[in-house]
Write a protein that holds these residues in place. Structure first.
Motif, PDB file in Angstrom:
ATOM      1  N   SER A 103       0.641  -0.992   0.194  1.00 30.84           N
ATOM      2  CA  SER A 103      -0.044   0.080   0.128  1.00 30.84           C
ATOM      3  C   SER A 103       0.863   1.159  -0.063  1.00 30.84           C
ATOM      4  O   SER A 103       1.805   1.190   0.967  1.00 30.84           O
ATOM      5  N   THR A 104       0.730   2.310  -0.823  1.00 28.90           N
ATOM      6  CA  THR A 104       1.431   3.421  -0.834  1.00 28.90           C
ATOM      7  C   THR A 104       1.334   4.221   0.512  1.00 28.90           C
ATOM      8  O   THR A 104       2.010   4.762   1.004  1.00 28.90           O
ATOM      9  N   GLN A 110      -1.110  -1.865  -6.227  1.00 27.55           N
ATOM     10  CA  GLN A 110      -0.945  -2.215  -4.923  1.00 27.55           C
ATOM     11  C   GLN A 110      -1.622  -3.713  -4.331  1.00 27.55           C
ATOM     12  O   GLN A 110      -2.696  -4.068  -4.958  1.00 27.55           O
ATOM     13  N   ARG A 114      -5.790  -0.312   0.884  1.00 27.42           N
ATOM     14  CA  ARG A 114      -6.710  -0.452   2.016  1.00 27.42           C
ATOM     15  C   ARG A 114      -7.847   0.896   1.853  1.00 27.42           C
ATOM     16  O   ARG A 114      -7.336   1.857   1.273  1.00 27.42           O
ATOM     17  N   ARG A 132     -11.300   2.848   3.731  1.00 27.82           N
ATOM     18  CA  ARG A 132     -11.730   3.380   4.981  1.00 27.82           C
ATOM     19  C   ARG A 132     -12.369   1.970   5.724  1.00 27.82           C
ATOM     20  O   ARG A 132     -12.937   1.128   5.076  1.00 27.82           O
ATOM     21  N   LYS A 183     -19.285   5.382  -6.881  1.00 22.10           N
ATOM     22  CA  LYS A 183     -18.069   5.959  -6.504  1.00 22.10           C
ATOM     23  C   LYS A 183     -16.918   5.848  -7.421  1.00 22.10           C
ATOM     24  O   LYS A 183     -16.599   4.999  -8.058  1.00 22.10           O
TER      25      LYS A 183
HETATM   26  C1  BTN Z   1     -11.950   4.586   0.719  1.00 26.71           C
HETATM   27  O1  BTN Z   1     -12.943   5.057   0.047  1.00 26.71           O
HETATM   28  O2  BTN Z   1     -12.575   3.701   1.317  1.00 26.71           O
HETATM   29  C2  BTN Z   1     -10.734   4.920   0.640  1.00 26.71           C
HETATM   30  C3  BTN Z   1      -9.670   4.303  -0.259  1.00 26.71           C
HETATM   31  C4  BTN Z   1      -8.485   4.799  -0.483  1.00 26.71           C
HETATM   32  C5  BTN Z   1      -7.699   4.224  -1.504  1.00 26.71           C
HETATM   33  C6  BTN Z   1      -6.266   4.995  -1.568  1.00 26.71           C
HETATM   34  S1  BTN Z   1      -5.236   4.166  -3.096  1.00 26.71           S
HETATM   35  C7  BTN Z   1      -3.802   4.969  -2.347  1.00 26.71           C
HETATM   36  C8  BTN Z   1      -3.723   4.948  -0.889  1.00 26.71           C
HETATM   37  N1  BTN Z   1      -3.185   3.544  -0.546  1.00 26.71           N
HETATM   38  C9  BTN Z   1      -4.241   2.564  -0.098  1.00 26.71           C
HETATM   39  O3  BTN Z   1      -3.881   1.523   0.543  1.00 26.71           O
HETATM   40  N2  BTN Z   1      -5.217   3.267   0.056  1.00 26.71           N
HETATM   41  C10 BTN Z   1      -5.272   4.764  -0.536  1.00 26.71           C
END
Ligand code: BTN
Length: 271
Positions: free
Chosen positions: A34-35, A58, A62, A64, A129
């Motif tokens: 994950s970034t 990725q 992840r 929310r 979304k």
């Molecule tokens: C959501 O709507 O649940 C939030 C999603 C966020 C995704 C981004 S992708 C770049 C960054 N790295 C991750 O693992 N998650 C965020």
């Protein structure tokens, strides 16, 4: 890190020429868990604000509330911006709202597409979304506090799993054409930086911009769980801390975080 793909390098260079004051250190990785992990590790190593970690793919992206953010190679934009806002704890939720405003503005500037924000920070077109935002803090309250702002944007349908197709969308589906991902990334970064910086000097401006862009924040029927009890009410906007206000008939409740289910759209919802 760090060989930028040519389309990304070209777009960032052109953006840099137009806005030399926006100084960012954009790093590109072909594949990461994950970034957020990479940016958090940099934050703990005292890295400065303005580093952006992007990945083509990725493997453990992840979202929310512990959800997974599917991130297949090249199908979306996946990046995390390291910010170090000089704000007290009470104002930190506003960074999340500011990120939503920045993503909304950046997408509009890059593609002309108008999007809607849903509290706290989903980016939608109609019911679908298009982008998600995850903010995570590090060393909050200390001199070294950092907020990592993670953004995922669906560029094409392949970016999200088929089982969420009814409530997801992508830039290419909405626009009916292919998009220049470098240009989208460059515009997003520029808007994001402006919007997050504005939290420090113009909180009201950010709150107003968010309110203007979030049709379901007023007049939508919602359901949420509070200490094990399911409650229902009508959204009544956000307060100055970014909490969602909900009228339940006999009282007005403040929801600071958590899962709110939208049962209907809001005031000017397109539904
Ligand atoms: C959501 O709507 O649940 C939030 C999603 C966020 C995704 C981004 S992708 C770049 C960054 N790295 C991750 O693992 N998650 C965020």
């Amino acid at each position: 890190m760090n060989h930028l793909p040519e389309d990304i390098a070209t777009a960032l260079e052109s953006s840099r020429r137009r806005r030399p004051d926006v100084v960012l250190d954009v790093r590109w990785l072909p594949s990461v868990t994950s970034t957020m992990d990479i940016a958090a590790a940099l934050a703990s190593d005292d890295a400065p604000a303005g580093i952006v970690v992007c990945a083509d793919e990725q493997t453990a992206g992840r979202g929310r509330r512990g959800r997974t953010w599917q991130s297949p190679p090249g199908a979306g934009l996946y990046f995390s911006l390291l910010s170090r806002p000089r704000l007290n704890a009470r104002a930190l939720p506003l960074v999340t709202l500011a990120a939503g405003v920045g993503v909304r503005d950046g997408l509009e500037r890059a593609t002309g597409l108008s999007t809607d924000l849903k509290w706290p920070n989903d980016v939608l077109v109609g019911r679908g979304k298009l982008a998600g935002i995850l903010t995570e803090g590090s060393a909050l309250g200390s001199q070294d506090q950092a907020v990592i702002i993670g953004i995922g944007v669906n560029l094409r349908r392949a970016s999200y799993p088929p089982e969420v197709a009814a409530r997801a969308t992508s830039l290419e589906e909405e626009l009916g054409r292919s998009v220049d991902r470098g240009h989208v990334l460059a515009e997003l970064l520029r808007s994001l930086v402006d919007s997050v910086a504005a939290v420090e000097r113009d909180r009201d401006g950010i709150l107003q911009a968010w309110r203007r862009s979030a049709s379901s924040a007023v007049g939508a029927q919602v359901e949420w769980t509070d200490a094990g009890t399911t409650k229902r009410g009508i959204t009544a906007g956000i307060d100055d801390t970014g909490a969602l206000l909900i009228d339940t008939g006999n009282r007005r409740e403040c929801v600071f975080a958590g899962e709110v289910t939208w049962l209907t759209g809001g005031q000017s919802n397109r539904e």
